[in-house]
Enzyme design. Structure first.
Site, mmCIF file in Angstrom:
data_model
loop_
_atom_site.group_PDB
_atom_site.id
_atom_site.type_symbol
_atom_site.label_atom_id
_atom_site.label_comp_id
_atom_site.label_asym_id
_atom_site.label_seq_id
_atom_site.Cartn_x
_atom_site.Cartn_y
_atom_site.Cartn_z
ATOM 1 N N ASN A 1 0.806 -1.231 0.000
ATOM 2 C CA ASN A 1 0.000 0.000 0.000
ATOM 3 C C ASN A 1 0.839 1.281 0.000
ATOM 4 O O ASN A 1 0.462 2.273 -0.642
ATOM 5 C CB ASN A 1 -1.015 -0.018 1.146
ATOM 6 C CG ASN A 1 -0.390 -0.133 2.506
ATOM 7 O OD1 ASN A 1 0.632 -0.794 2.673
ATOM 8 N ND2 ASN A 1 -0.971 0.508 3.480
ATOM 9 N N GLU B 1 3.808 -4.821 12.287
ATOM 10 C CA GLU B 1 2.812 -3.756 12.112
ATOM 11 C C GLU B 1 1.700 -4.373 11.267
ATOM 12 O O GLU B 1 1.901 -4.666 10.084
ATOM 13 C CB GLU B 1 3.428 -2.544 11.427
ATOM 14 C CG GLU B 1 4.520 -1.911 12.292
ATOM 15 C CD GLU B 1 5.222 -0.712 11.648
ATOM 16 O OE1 GLU B 1 6.166 -0.197 12.267
ATOM 17 O OE2 GLU B 1 4.833 -0.317 10.538
ATOM 18 N N CYS C 1 -3.268 1.415 6.468
ATOM 19 C CA CYS C 1 -3.595 0.634 7.665
ATOM 20 C C CYS C 1 -4.184 1.518 8.751
ATOM 21 O O CYS C 1 -4.957 1.057 9.572
ATOM 22 C CB CYS C 1 -2.333 -0.037 8.185
ATOM 23 S SG CYS C 1 -1.063 1.148 8.630
ATOM 24 N N GLU D 1 8.038 0.796 16.603
ATOM 25 C CA GLU D 1 9.207 1.303 15.887
ATOM 26 C C GLU D 1 9.081 2.823 15.774
ATOM 27 O O GLU D 1 8.000 3.373 15.910
ATOM 28 C CB GLU D 1 9.325 0.636 14.512
ATOM 29 C CG GLU D 1 9.542 -0.885 14.620
ATOM 30 C CD GLU D 1 10.007 -1.540 13.325
ATOM 31 O OE1 GLU D 1 10.583 -0.848 12.474
ATOM 32 O OE2 GLU D 1 9.793 -2.750 13.170
HETATM 33 P P1 NAD Z 1 -0.036 -9.276 3.210
HETATM 34 O O1 NAD Z 1 0.016 -9.725 4.629
HETATM 35 O O2 NAD Z 1 -0.901 -10.018 2.261
HETATM 36 O O3 NAD Z 1 1.424 -9.297 2.561
HETATM 37 C C1 NAD Z 1 2.504 -8.575 3.113
HETATM 38 C C2 NAD Z 1 3.797 -9.235 2.723
HETATM 39 O O4 NAD Z 1 3.879 -10.506 3.343
HETATM 40 C C3 NAD Z 1 3.960 -9.472 1.222
HETATM 41 O O5 NAD Z 1 5.287 -9.163 0.874
HETATM 42 C C4 NAD Z 1 3.689 -10.966 1.093
HETATM 43 O O6 NAD Z 1 4.289 -11.558 -0.023
HETATM 44 C C5 NAD Z 1 4.287 -11.482 2.385
HETATM 45 N N1 NAD Z 1 3.809 -12.788 2.848
HETATM 46 C C6 NAD Z 1 2.577 -13.309 2.724
HETATM 47 N N2 NAD Z 1 2.525 -14.522 3.311
HETATM 48 C C7 NAD Z 1 3.764 -14.766 3.820
HETATM 49 C C8 NAD Z 1 4.346 -15.852 4.532
HETATM 50 N N3 NAD Z 1 3.652 -16.918 4.878
HETATM 51 N N4 NAD Z 1 5.655 -15.759 4.884
HETATM 52 C C9 NAD Z 1 6.384 -14.662 4.565
HETATM 53 N N5 NAD Z 1 5.885 -13.616 3.878
HETATM 54 C C10 NAD Z 1 4.583 -13.662 3.513
HETATM 55 O O7 NAD Z 1 -0.411 -7.728 3.280
HETATM 56 P P2 NAD Z 1 -0.744 -6.765 2.056
HETATM 57 O O8 NAD Z 1 -2.031 -7.227 1.466
HETATM 58 O O9 NAD Z 1 0.462 -6.624 1.220
HETATM 59 O O10 NAD Z 1 -0.961 -5.343 2.801
HETATM 60 C C11 NAD Z 1 -2.178 -4.954 3.336
HETATM 61 C C12 NAD Z 1 -2.264 -5.294 4.819
HETATM 62 O O11 NAD Z 1 -1.162 -4.718 5.495
HETATM 63 C C13 NAD Z 1 -3.480 -4.730 5.502
HETATM 64 O O12 NAD Z 1 -3.979 -5.690 6.406
HETATM 65 C C14 NAD Z 1 -2.953 -3.536 6.258
HETATM 66 O O13 NAD Z 1 -3.706 -3.144 7.378
HETATM 67 C C15 NAD Z 1 -1.617 -4.014 6.653
HETATM 68 N N6 NAD Z 1 -0.714 -2.874 6.908
HETATM 69 C C16 NAD Z 1 -0.404 -2.580 8.211
HETATM 70 C C17 NAD Z 1 0.404 -1.479 8.490
HETATM 71 C C18 NAD Z 1 0.755 -1.063 9.898
HETATM 72 O O14 NAD Z 1 1.604 -0.204 10.056
HETATM 73 N N7 NAD Z 1 0.132 -1.625 10.919
HETATM 74 C C19 NAD Z 1 0.907 -0.719 7.436
HETATM 75 C C20 NAD Z 1 0.552 -1.049 6.129
HETATM 76 C C21 NAD Z 1 -0.253 -2.152 5.878
HETATM 77 O O1 6OD Z 2 4.075 6.508 8.925
HETATM 78 C C1 6OD Z 2 4.591 5.426 9.175
HETATM 79 O O2 6OD Z 2 5.721 5.325 9.662
HETATM 80 C C2 6OD Z 2 3.843 4.187 8.903
HETATM 81 N N1 6OD Z 2 4.442 3.044 9.278
HETATM 82 C C3 6OD Z 2 2.651 4.252 8.300
HETATM 83 C C4 6OD Z 2 1.821 3.133 8.025
HETATM 84 C C5 6OD Z 2 0.775 3.258 7.206
HETATM 85 C C6 6OD Z 2 -0.043 2.133 6.904
HETATM 86 O O3 6OD Z 2 -0.596 1.931 5.836
#
Ligand code: NAD
Ligand code: 6OD
Length: 503
Positions: free
Chosen positions: A172, A271, A305, A484
Site C-alpha cells: 500500500n 505492524e 492501515c 518502531e
Molecule cells: P499481506 O500480509 O498479504 O502481505 C505482506 C507481505 O507478506 C507481502 O510481501 C507478502 O508476499 C508477504 N507474505 C505473505 N505470506 C507470507 C508468509 N507466509 N511468509 C512470509 N511472507 C509472507 O499484506 P498486504 O495485502 O500486502 O498489505 C495490506 C495489509 O497490510 C493490511 O492488512 C494492512 O492493514 C496491513 N498494513 C499494516 C500497516 C501497519 O503499520 N500496521 C501498514 C501497512 C499495511
Molecule cells: O508513517 C509510518 O511510519 C507508517 N508506518 C505508516 C503506516 C501506514 C499504513 O498503511
C-alpha cells in the site's frame, strides 16, 4: 500527511515503457535461477509493466549469506559516522532521483502522483535521514555497584546490531513502509534482505541502484522478489541465518510468519491490520472533522492501515455529518495518477477489487443503508481494465456486522450515531484490532480523557496521519507486536549486552 516535497513533477511515463524487476543480491542485479516469473500489472488500466522474477531457496540463501558476510566484513567494521554518512547519501540520492521513484511507485500502485509526491517518496528519504540522527546519539545505561571486598564493579550496557534482518513489506505504501524498516536496521548496523510485496516490486529494486551509486558495501541491502507461502517470503523467514523478522501486512499473515519465526526463536516486530475508529463529538470543528475524515477514509483509495473504516458521530451531529461526508465522497474524482485533479486512484489489483466488492455486497445483505457508492464506477474505455471502485458510505449496520468488525482496506466506512462518551469509547474498542483512532472535539479535557481510554497504539486528536518520526509507532491487540520509530526502534534492531566489570 504532513511531508512536503520541494520537487516539481514530470508526467508519468506511459505504461508502454516496460520495467522489468530483478533481485538485488550482493550488490548485483539478477533474475536468479528458478526460471519462474510473473507479469507486474498496472492497476490503472491492467497493462503489463514488466516481468518480475520469482526467487526460490537458492536466491534467498545467497541473499542472506551476502548479508551475513557484509555484517562480518566492511559494514560491521565501519564507524557510526561512516555508516550514517553513507545513509545520508542514500537519502540525498532518493531525492535526486525523486521522479524515478515517483514514476515507479505510481506505475506499481496507480496512486495519485499528488499523494505519492507529498507522502511516499519524501518519506522514503526521510526514513533514512531520521534514523542516522538516532544512531549517532544512542546512549546506554551504567550502574556502578558495591562488592563485598569494597573494590566495586561497573555495569555498562552495549547495544550491538541484531544481525541479518528480514524485511517483509506490503503494497500500500511500498517505499515508505520498506524504508521505515530498512532505514533503522542499517543505521543501527544491521544488514537486510527485503521481500517486497509481489504487487509492488519496482521501488525496492530501484533502491538497489541507489545503494550501489553512493557506495554502500555489497550485501548490506538485498532484495529477493517472490510470494509468501512456499516462496521467497516463507523461505526468508525460515532461513536459519536470519536474526530477526520485521513485517508489515495483514494480521493473519503475521500469524503465519510468527510460526515460521518460532523455528530458531527469532524475534519479530509486526505492524498489522486495523479497523480504526473515528470519534466525532458534537463540539468538534465540523469543517476540520469532515476534511480529516475524508482523508482518513479515502486517501490512497482507503488502502492505509491507519485509515478510518468506522465513524461514530454524536447524535445531534449525525445527519449533518453523514450528508457532508456523502457530498465529499461524491466530489472525489477518479482518474489517472498524473492528473492533478485525481482524488482517488484504483485499488491495487483485480483480486483486491474482488475482495472489497464482496464486502460491498455483504454490507447490503447485512442490512446497510448505502449512503453513496457500493459498486464499480463507469470509467473511460482506456481505463476499463483497471481495478476501480466507488467510494462508499454505509449507515444502519449492527455492531457485529462483518463490515463493522473486519478490515476491508478499501475506500469505505460505516457511520453510526452514539449518545454518550462512554458508549463511544466502548464502540471504538469493540474489535480485536487496536492500531489507530481519530478523535474530533474542541473540548481539551475530553480529548485527553478519551485518548487515554482507547486501546490503540496511535491516537490522533483533531488530525490524522500527522507523523513525527521520533514517536513510537505500532499497534495494540491484533494490530501488532512492538513499536518502531525514533529511539523505540533500538528495541528491535539492536541486542543489548550488559558488561559487568569487577574493579
Ligand atoms: P499481506 O500480509 O498479504 O502481505 C505482506 C507481505 O507478506 C507481502 O510481501 C507478502 O508476499 C508477504 N507474505 C505473505 N505470506 C507470507 C508468509 N507466509 N511468509 C512470509 N511472507 C509472507 O499484506 P498486504 O495485502 O500486502 O498489505 C495490506 C495489509 O497490510 C493490511 O492488512 C494492512 O492493514 C496491513 N498494513 C499494516 C500497516 C501497519 O503499520 N500496521 C501498514 C501497512 C499495511
Ligand atoms: O508513517 C509510518 O511510519 C507508517 N508506518 C505508516 C503506516 C501506514 C499504513 O498503511
Amino acid at each position: 500527511m504532513n511531508v512536503h516535497s520541494p520537487h516539481e513533477r514530470r508526467p508519468l511515463a506511459q505504461s508502454t515503457a516496460r520495467r522489468d524487476a530483478a533481485h538485488f543480491i550482493d550488490g548485483a542485479f539478477t533474475t536468479g535461477t528458478t526460471g519462474k516469473s510473473w507479469q507486474n500489472l498496472c492497476p490503472v488500466d491492467g497493462s503489463a509493466i514488466g516481468t518480475v522474477p520469482e526467487g526460490g531457496e537458492a536466491e534467498v540463501d545467497a541473499a542472506v549469506k551476502a548479508a551475513r558476510a557484509a555484517l562480518d566484513g566492511p559494514w560491521g567494521s565501519m564507524s557510526v559516522t561512516e555508516r550514517t554518512d553513507l545513509l545520508g547519501a542514500v537519502a540525498d540520492e532518493i531525492n535526486r532521483r525523486f521522479d524515478d521513484f515517483l514514476e515507479a511507485e505510481c506505475l506499481d500502485t496507480g496512486k495519485p502522483m499528488s499523494l505519492a509526491s507529498h507522502v511516499d517518496i519524501p518519506r522514503g528519504a526521510a526514513n533514512f535521514k531520521m534514523f542516522t540522527d538516532v544512531a549517532k546519539t544512542v546512549a546506554t545505561e551504567c550502574f556502578p555497584m558495591p562488592t563485598p571486598d569494597g573494590a566495586g564493579a561497573l555495569n555498562y550496557a552495549l547495544r550491538r546490531p541484531r544481525g541479518v534482518i528480514a524485511v517483509i513489506s506490503p503494497w500500500n505504501l511500498p517505499l515508505l513502509l520498506m524504508t521505515w524498516k530498512v532505514g533503522p536496521a542499517l543505521a543501527l548496523g544491521n544488514t537486510v534482505v527485503v521481500k517486497p510485496s509481489e504487487e509492488t516490486p519496482l521501488t525496492a529494486t530501484l533502491l538497489g541502484e541507489v545503494m550501489n551509486k553512493v557506495g554502500v558495501p555489497r550485501g548490506v541491502y538485498n532484495v529477493v522478489h517472490g510470494f509468501g507461502p512456499d516462496s521467497a517470503g516463507e523461505f526468508l523467514t525460515r532461513h536459519p541465518l536470519v536474526n530477526g523478522i520485521t513485517f508489515t501486512g495483514e494480521t493473519r499473515t503475521g500469524e503465519a510468519i510468527m510460526k515460521q519465526a518460532a523455528h530458531g526463536i527469532r524475534p519479530v516486530s509486526f505492524e498489522l491490520g486495523g479497523k480504526n475508529p473515528a470519534l466525532v463529538f458534537a463540539d468538534c470543528d465540523l469543517d476540520k472533522a469532515i476534511e480529516g475524515t475524508m482523508r482518513s477514509v479515502f486517501s490512497n483509495c482507503g488502502q492505509v492501515c491507519l485509515g478510518t473504516e468506522r465513524v461514530y458521530v454524536e447524535r445531534p451531529l449525525f445527519e449533518t455529518f453523514v450528508a457532508r461526508l456523502k457530498q465529499g465522497a461524491e466530489a472525489l474524482r477518479l482518474g489517472r495518477p498524473e492528473d492533478p485533479a485525481t482524488g482517488l486512484g484504483p485499488l491495487i489489483s483485480k483480486e483486491h477489487q474482488g475482495k472489497v466488492l464482496s464486502y460491498y455486497r455483504k454490507a447490503v445483505e447485512e442490512g446497510a443503508t448505502v449512503v453513496t457508492g457500493g459498486g464499480v464506477p463507469a470509467m473511460p474505455a482506456e481505463l476499463a481494465g483497471g481495478s476501480w471502485i466507488e467510494p462508499t458510505i454505509w449507515t444502519g449496520l449492527s455492531d457485529d456486522a462483518a463490515c463493522v468488525t473486519e478490515e476491508i482496506f478499501g475506500p469505505c466506512c460505516h457511520i453510526r450515531p452514539f449518545d454518550t462518551e462512554a458508549e463511544a469509547i466502548r464502540l471504538a474498542n469493540g474489535t480485536p484490532y487496536g492500531l489507530a483512532a481519530a478523535v474530533w472535539t474542541e473540548n481539551l479535557s475530553r480529548a485527553h480523557r478519551v485518548a487515554s481510554r482507547l486501546d490503540v497504539g496511535i491516537c490522533w486528536v483533531n488530525s490524522w496521519f500527522l507523523r513525527d518520526l521520533r514517536t513510537a509507532f505500532g499497534g495494540a491487540k491484533a494490530s501488532g507486536i512492538g513499536r518502531e520509530g525514533g529511539v523505540h526502534s533500538l528495541e528491535f534492531y539492536t541486542e543489548m549486552t550488559n558488561v559487568c566489570v569487577k574493579l
